[in-house]
Scaffold this motif. Structure first.
Motif, PDB file in Angstrom:
ATOM      1  N   GLN A 280       0.949  -0.653  -0.063  1.00  0.00           N
ATOM      2  CA  GLN A 280       0.076   0.225  -0.315  1.00  0.00           C
ATOM      3  C   GLN A 280       0.969   1.432  -0.175  1.00  0.00           C
ATOM      4  OE1 GLN A 280      -0.830  -3.370   1.878  1.00  0.00           O
ATOM      5  NE2 GLN A 280      -2.790  -3.359   1.656  1.00  0.00           N
ATOM      6  N   ARG A 281       1.938   1.325   0.441  1.00  0.00           N
ATOM      7  CA  ARG A 281       2.708   2.510   0.649  1.00  0.00           C
ATOM      8  C   ARG A 281       3.741   2.556  -0.514  1.00  0.00           C
ATOM      9  NH1 ARG A 281       7.049   0.198   4.363  1.00  0.00           N
ATOM     10  NH2 ARG A 281       5.145   0.680   5.907  1.00  0.00           N
ATOM     11  N   LEU A 282       3.918   1.614  -1.073  1.00  0.00           N
ATOM     12  CA  LEU A 282       5.336   2.088  -1.945  1.00  0.00           C
ATOM     13  C   LEU A 282       3.437   2.430  -3.641  1.00  0.00           C
ATOM     14  CD1 LEU A 282       6.697  -1.654  -2.901  1.00  0.00           C
ATOM     15  CD2 LEU A 282       7.461   0.279  -2.220  1.00  0.00           C
ATOM     16  N   LYS A 283       2.579   2.068  -3.850  1.00  0.00           N
ATOM     17  CA  LYS A 283       1.654   2.241  -3.950  1.00  0.00           C
ATOM     18  C   LYS A 283       0.881   3.900  -4.149  1.00  0.00           C
ATOM     19  CE  LYS A 283      -3.423   1.244  -5.904  1.00  0.00           C
ATOM     20  NZ  LYS A 283      -2.272   1.481  -7.271  1.00  0.00           N
ATOM     21  N   ALA A 284       0.655   4.240  -2.556  1.00  0.00           N
ATOM     22  CA  ALA A 284       0.914   5.700  -2.560  1.00  0.00           C
ATOM     23  C   ALA A 284       1.607   6.823  -3.130  1.00  0.00           C
ATOM     24  CB  ALA A 284       0.609   5.291  -1.401  1.00  0.00           C
ATOM     25  N   TYR A 285       2.818   6.071  -2.614  1.00  0.00           N
ATOM     26  CA  TYR A 285       4.625   6.758  -3.266  1.00  0.00           C
ATOM     27  C   TYR A 285       4.601   6.865  -4.442  1.00  0.00           C
ATOM     28  CZ  TYR A 285       9.259   8.127  -3.526  1.00  0.00           C
ATOM     29  OH  TYR A 285      10.057   9.139  -3.616  1.00  0.00           O
ATOM     30  N   VAL A 408      -1.922   8.064   9.863  1.00  0.00           N
ATOM     31  CA  VAL A 408      -3.461   7.631   8.743  1.00  0.00           C
ATOM     32  C   VAL A 408      -3.489   6.744   8.674  1.00  0.00           C
ATOM     33  CG1 VAL A 408      -1.281   8.609   6.617  1.00  0.00           C
ATOM     34  CG2 VAL A 408      -0.812   7.038   7.316  1.00  0.00           C
ATOM     35  N   ASN A 409      -4.856   6.145   7.694  1.00  0.00           N
ATOM     36  CA  ASN A 409      -4.973   4.957   7.418  1.00  0.00           C
ATOM     37  C   ASN A 409      -4.485   4.130   6.704  1.00  0.00           C
ATOM     38  OD1 ASN A 409      -7.187   2.319   6.828  1.00  0.00           O
ATOM     39  ND2 ASN A 409      -8.405   3.937   7.125  1.00  0.00           N
ATOM     40  N   PRO A 410      -4.092   3.298   7.145  1.00  0.00           N
ATOM     41  CA  PRO A 410      -2.807   2.687   5.638  1.00  0.00           C
ATOM     42  C   PRO A 410      -4.117   1.973   4.155  1.00  0.00           C
ATOM     43  CG  PRO A 410      -2.586   1.260   7.151  1.00  0.00           C
ATOM     44  CD  PRO A 410      -3.665   2.531   7.978  1.00  0.00           C
ATOM     45  N   HIS A 411      -5.369   1.448   5.266  1.00  0.00           N
ATOM     46  CA  HIS A 411      -5.838   1.387   4.186  1.00  0.00           C
ATOM     47  C   HIS A 411      -7.081   2.741   2.829  1.00  0.00           C
ATOM     48  CE1 HIS A 411      -6.611  -2.967   5.750  1.00  0.00           C
ATOM     49  NE2 HIS A 411      -6.433  -2.161   6.881  1.00  0.00           N
ATOM     50  N   ASP A 412      -6.549   3.531   3.043  1.00  0.00           N
ATOM     51  CA  ASP A 412      -7.388   4.653   2.379  1.00  0.00           C
ATOM     52  C   ASP A 412      -6.328   4.873   1.455  1.00  0.00           C
ATOM     53  OD1 ASP A 412      -8.145   6.881   1.538  1.00  0.00           O
ATOM     54  OD2 ASP A 412      -8.630   7.608   3.907  1.00  0.00           O
ATOM     55  N   LEU A 413      -6.480   4.874   0.290  1.00  0.00           N
ATOM     56  CA  LEU A 413      -5.129   5.248  -0.634  1.00  0.00           C
ATOM     57  C   LEU A 413      -4.465   6.630  -0.475  1.00  0.00           C
ATOM     58  CD1 LEU A 413      -2.892   3.988  -2.680  1.00  0.00           C
ATOM     59  CD2 LEU A 413      -4.126   4.719  -4.093  1.00  0.00           C
ATOM     60  N   GLN A 418      -2.221  11.830   1.232  1.00  0.00           N
ATOM     61  CA  GLN A 418      -1.658  13.119   2.049  1.00  0.00           C
ATOM     62  C   GLN A 418      -1.567  12.954   3.300  1.00  0.00           C
ATOM     63  OE1 GLN A 418      -3.139  15.673   0.313  1.00  0.00           O
ATOM     64  NE2 GLN A 418      -3.854  14.061  -1.528  1.00  0.00           N
ATOM     65  N   GLY A 419      -1.080  11.873   4.002  1.00  0.00           N
ATOM     66  CA  GLY A 419      -0.245  11.846   4.848  1.00  0.00           C
ATOM     67  C   GLY A 419       1.246  11.860   4.433  1.00  0.00           C
ATOM     68  N   LEU A 420       1.293  11.437   3.814  1.00  0.00           N
ATOM     69  CA  LEU A 420       2.784  11.323   2.889  1.00  0.00           C
ATOM     70  C   LEU A 420       3.306  13.082   2.682  1.00  0.00           C
ATOM     71  CD1 LEU A 420       4.943   9.504   3.075  1.00  0.00           C
ATOM     72  CD2 LEU A 420       4.620   8.925   1.346  1.00  0.00           C
TER      73      LEU A 420
END
Ligand code: ADP
Ligand code: F6P
Length: 472
Positions: A280-285, A408-413, A418-420
C-alpha cells in the motif's frame, strides 16, 4: 541443571544461527520486536532464557548472552513446518492481524503446536528455581502457562502477548479457541499491548468458557488471573547513545551523500510481512510521483524489508509482489544513478540502523495491523535534535501512545498519500513540536519502565525487581 529465579520463555532466543556466505555458522542477534524488547532489561540479570536457536536438529549448547543463560529447545523439521510456520504463522498470525491474509486450519498443525508447547513447558519447569517467576512470551506459546502450572504449581507465571489480540468475532473462528484461552489463563497475569486487547480477552473468557470476567480480573479454577495492558517499548538511552556516536554521525553523512544529497529522505524499516502495509505504501508513493507531487530528484524512499518466515507461502508471494512493484516503480520513474526507491533486504547492525534513522526526514510506518511497532519508537528515540516527521498507521499499537505522529489509515490510499505529503511539507516548527511531545512520552515510557511495570504487577511482593538489570 542450574536453576534461575527468573525464567523467560520465548519461541526465539536472542541470538540465532545464521550461515555466512562462506558456509560458516555465525551467531547473531535475532531480528524482530520481541528480542529488541527483552534484550536490554534482562542484560546482566541472573536469568535463564528458554527458546529456539533457529534451525532444526539437536539443541546446540550456547554460551551466556550478556549474563543471561541460554537454554535451547530443539525443533525438528516437522515442528518447524507445523508449529512455527503452520499454526503460529499461518493460523494465529493472520487471524490476530485482522485476517488481512486468510488463516489456514489444519489438525496436524494443532497437534504440533501442543507438542512444542509441551516441550517448552517442560524445559521451563526444569530450569526454574522453587517459587521462581516464569515469563512466557507471545502467540507461539499460548498453551505454556497452563501446561507449566500443571507441572509446577509453585511458580509465579506471567504471559505477555507482543502482537495484536483480535476481537471476539475473529478469535471465535479458531477450532481450538477454548484450549488456547485456557492455556493463557494458566498464568497469574496476562498482559497485552493495548487495553482493547485485554477487553477482547475478557469477553472471550466469558463467552467461550463462561468465566466471570472483567477487563482486569478473571476467575478460573478458584484462582484470580489478572489481565492488563503494558505497551512495550525500547531502550531509548541505548538508541540516543548510538545516534550520538561520531562513527554513526559519519556513516549518516556518507549515506545521505550516497543517496545524492536529496532534499527529503523517506525511510521505512520492516520485516517482510503482509501486515506491514508495504504494498500500500509503495502504491501511494508511486502515485505521488506519477501525479507530480513528489520529484525523484529531490526525494528518495529507502525501503528496508528484511525477509521473514521465508518458507511460508503468503510471505513468498508478498516478497515477489513487493520486488515486482519496486522494479516497476524504479523502471518507470528512476533515472541512471537516481532510483526512486532504494530497496534493501539485508539485516543491519544497530549502528547502521541508527544512521538510517538519523538521515530520515520522514519515517513511514504504515502497518495494516501491528501489536506495537518498535521501529516507530526507535525512530523517535533517534531524533535527538527534535527534527523528523513520523507517518504512523492508526492500526499500530504505537499510535495510542504517539498521537502527535502524522496518523493515517493505510487502507485509504488517498489518505495515505495526503499523510505522506503533509509529513513531507510540514513546517519545521510543527515537526519539532510534535517530535518533542513524542520524545517526552518515550523518555518516561522506555523498555525498563515496561519491564518494571509488568514484573511488579506479576510479582507484587517479591525481591525480583531489585535484581533485575533495569536502571530507573
Ligand atoms: P516485528 O516485531 O513485527 O518484527 P517491530 O517493529 O516491533 O516489528 O520490531 C522490529 C525490530 O526489528 C526493531 O527493533 C527493528 O530495529 C529490527 N529490525 C527491523 N529490520 C531490521 C533489519 N533490516 N536489520 C536489523 N534489525 C531490524
Ligand atoms: O512480534 C511478533 C514476532 O513474532 C516476534 O515474536 C518476533 O520478534 C518477530 O515477530 C519476528 O518473527 P520471527 O520470530 O517469526 O522471525
Amino acid at each position: 541443571m542450574r536453576q534461575s529465579s527468573l525464567v523467560v520463555v520465548a519461541n526465539r532466543l536472542p541470538i540465532d544461527d545464521s550461515t555466512t556466505p562462506d558456509g560458516a555458522c555465525e551467531w547473531r542477534r535475532s531480528p524482530g520486536g520481541l528480542v529488541s524488547a527483552l534484550h536490554s532489561p534482562l542484560r546482566q540479570t541472573p536469568a535463564t532464557w528458554v527458546g529456539w536457536a533457529g534451525g532444526t536438529g539437536p539443541a546446540p549448547a550456547l554460551p551466556d548472552v550478556d549474563g543471561v543463560r541460554m537454554h535451547t529447545v530443539p525443533l525438528t523439521a516437522d515442528d518447524l513446518r507445523d508449529h512455527y510456520e503452520g499454526f503460529a504463522n499461518a493460523t494465529l498470525w493472520p487471524l490476530y492481524h485482522d485476517a488481512v491474509e486468510q488463516p489456514e486450519h489444519h489438525r496436524r498443525w494443532w497437534e504440533a503446536y501442543q507438542r512444542v508447547n509441551q516441550r517448552f513447558a517442560a524445559a521451563a519447569a526444569e530450569v526454574a528455581e522453587p517459587g521462581a517467576v516464569v515469563w512466557v512470551q507471545d502467540y507461539h506459546l499460548q498453551l505454556v502457562p497452563g501446561l507449566l502450572r500443571a507441572l509446577r504449581p509453585d511458580l509465579r507465571i506471567g504471559f505477555f502477548l507482543h502482537v495484536a489480540f483480535p476481537p471476539p468475532e475473529l478469535f471465535m473462528q479458531l477450532p481450538r479457541r477454548a484450549e488456547l484461552l485456557r492455556g493463557m489463563l494458566g498464568a497469574d497475569l496476562v498482559g497485552f499491548q493495548r487495553a482493547q486487547a485485554a477487553h477482547n480477552f475478557a469477553q472471550l473468557a466469558d463467552r467461550v468458557l463462561g468465566l466471570p470476567a472483567t477487563d482486569h480480573r478473571i476467575a478460573v479454577d478458584g484462582r484470580i488471573v489478572r489481565v492488563g495492558s503494558f505497551p512495550v517499548s525500547i531502550d531509548t538511552t541505548e538508541m540516543t547513545a548510538l545516534v550520538e556516536r561520531p562513527d554513526v554521525a559519519d556513516r549518516a553523512s556518507r549515506l545521505r551523500r550516497d543517496l545524492g544529497s536529496p532534499e527529503h529522505v523517506i525511510l521505512s524499516v520492516d520485516r517482510m510481512d503482509y501486515t506491514k502495509g508495504i504494498e500500500q505504501r509503495l502504491k501511494a508513493y508511486s502515485e505521488l510521483i506519477a501525479d507530480g507531487h513528489v520529484k525523484v530528484r529531490d526525494t528518495v524512499l529507502v525501503q528496508v524489508a528484511v525477509p521473514s518466515r521465508e518458507r511460508v507461502g503468503q510471505y513468498q508471494i508478498l516478497r515477489e509482489r513487493v520486488e515486482r512493484e519496486v522494479g516497476r516503480i524504479n523502471g518507470e520513474f528512476g533515472r541512471v544513478g537516481e532510483p526512486a526507491i532504494h530497496y534493501l533486504t539485508q539485516p543491519f547492525d544497530r549502528a547502521e540502523l541508527a544512521a538510517l534513522y538519523r538521515i530520515a526526514d520522514v519515517m513511514a510506518v504504515t502497518p495494516l495491523r501491528d501489536g506495537m511497532n518498535l521501529v516507530a519508537k526507535e525512530y523517535v528515540a533517534a531524533r535527538v535534535d527534535d527534527t523528523g516527521a513520523l507517518l504512523l498507521s492508526e492500526f499500530a499499537g504505537a499510535a495510542a501512545e504517539l498521537p502527535q505522529a502524522y496518523l493515517v489509515n493505510p487502507h485509504d490510499l488517498e489518505g495515505l498519500k495526503q499523510g505522506l505529503l503533509a509529513a513531507l511539507r510540514a513546517r519545521p516548527e510543527q515537526v519539532r513540536e510534535r517530535m518533542q511531545a513524542m520524545r517526552t512520552h518515550l523518555r518516561q515510557h522506555d523498555i525498563h519502565a515496561w519491564a518494571r511495570s509488568y514484573l511488579s504487577a506479576l510479582d507484587q511482593d517479591s525481591t525480583l525487581l531489585s535484581r533485575l538489570g533495569t536502571t530507573p
